[in-house]
Design a protein around this motif. Structure first.
Motif, PDB file in Angstrom:
ATOM      1  N   TYR A 144      46.897 -41.453-151.570  1.00  9.49           N
ATOM      2  CA  TYR A 144      47.249 -42.738-150.741  1.00  9.49           C
ATOM      3  C   TYR A 144      46.088 -43.022-151.455  1.00  9.49           C
ATOM      4  N   TYR A 157      55.102 -44.318-148.378  1.00  9.81           N
ATOM      5  CA  TYR A 157      54.505 -42.788-148.337  1.00  9.81           C
ATOM      6  C   TYR A 157      55.108 -41.630-147.529  1.00  9.81           C
ATOM      7  N   ILE A 171      48.264 -44.530-142.454  1.00 12.91           N
ATOM      8  CA  ILE A 171      49.972 -44.561-143.410  1.00 12.91           C
ATOM      9  C   ILE A 171      50.589 -45.408-141.696  1.00 12.91           C
ATOM     10  N   ASP A 215      51.234 -48.579-144.238  1.00  8.25           N
ATOM     11  CA  ASP A 215      52.514 -48.815-145.521  1.00  8.25           C
ATOM     12  C   ASP A 215      53.693 -49.372-145.272  1.00  8.25           C
TER      13      ASP A 215
END
Length: 169
Positions: free
Chosen positions: A2, A68, A96, A100
């Motif tokens: 990531y 993700y 995230i 994300d």
């Protein structure tokens, strides 16, 4: 993984900010439209850059996933790895959840959607085992680009984690 995706997306913004002065130091031209395309890891970064960089108006993520957590959850389950520290740190989960593309207002039909007005061409192989279409399907099907945007999705039968000549066309 990531970190590479988000870092690459940040690098795109950096390049957009500086490329004009390098290419046209005397101001002889102005770049008025920016686009991005990437395959696999670059395709993940393409989704992130599209969601964060308002100067991008076109994106082509190829064999990638905009969610993700969904992707890594499937990979972890198939490998018998728990989605918990130290494999999946709490601080990463927190990042995230706020950054994300799948956590943003991608379904909104107003300016809260970072994809509104953008042109997006999604290319994927239906038999991709590395980045299965099922991990991306909910996001892509729900993605709202608005009246000024365009969304085209091509999921190619019999194709895995690859960029075929048919996809190129």
């Amino acid at each position: 993984m990531y970190t590479i995706q988000t870092g690459s997306a940040q690098a795109v913004s950096f390049l957009i900010g500086h490329l004009s002065s390098f290419l046209y130091p005397s101001g002889e031209r102005t770049i008025v439209e920016w686009g991005i395309a990437g395959m696999s890891l670059g395709g993940h970064s393409t989704w992130i850059a599209l969601s964060r960089e308002p100067r991008l108006s076109l994106g082509i993520p190829i064999v990638r996933c905009p969610d993700y957590t969904k992707l890594i959850s499937q990979r972890a389950a198939s490998s018998g790895i728990p989605l918990s520290p130290p494999y999946f740190p709490t601080s990463l989960k927190t990042f995230i959840k706020t950054h994300d593309p799948a956590q943003l207002a991608y379904r909104a039909k107003d300016t809260s959607s970072p994809f509104l007005g953008k042109k997006v061409l999604v290319l994927s192989g239906k038999e991709d085992r590395t980045v299965p279409w099922v991990a991306s399907a909910e996001f892509v099907e729900g993605l709202e680009v608005g009246e000024g945007g365009v969304k085209r999705v091509v999921v190619v039968e019999g194709v895995g984690h690859e960029y075929t000549s048919g996809m190129q066309k």
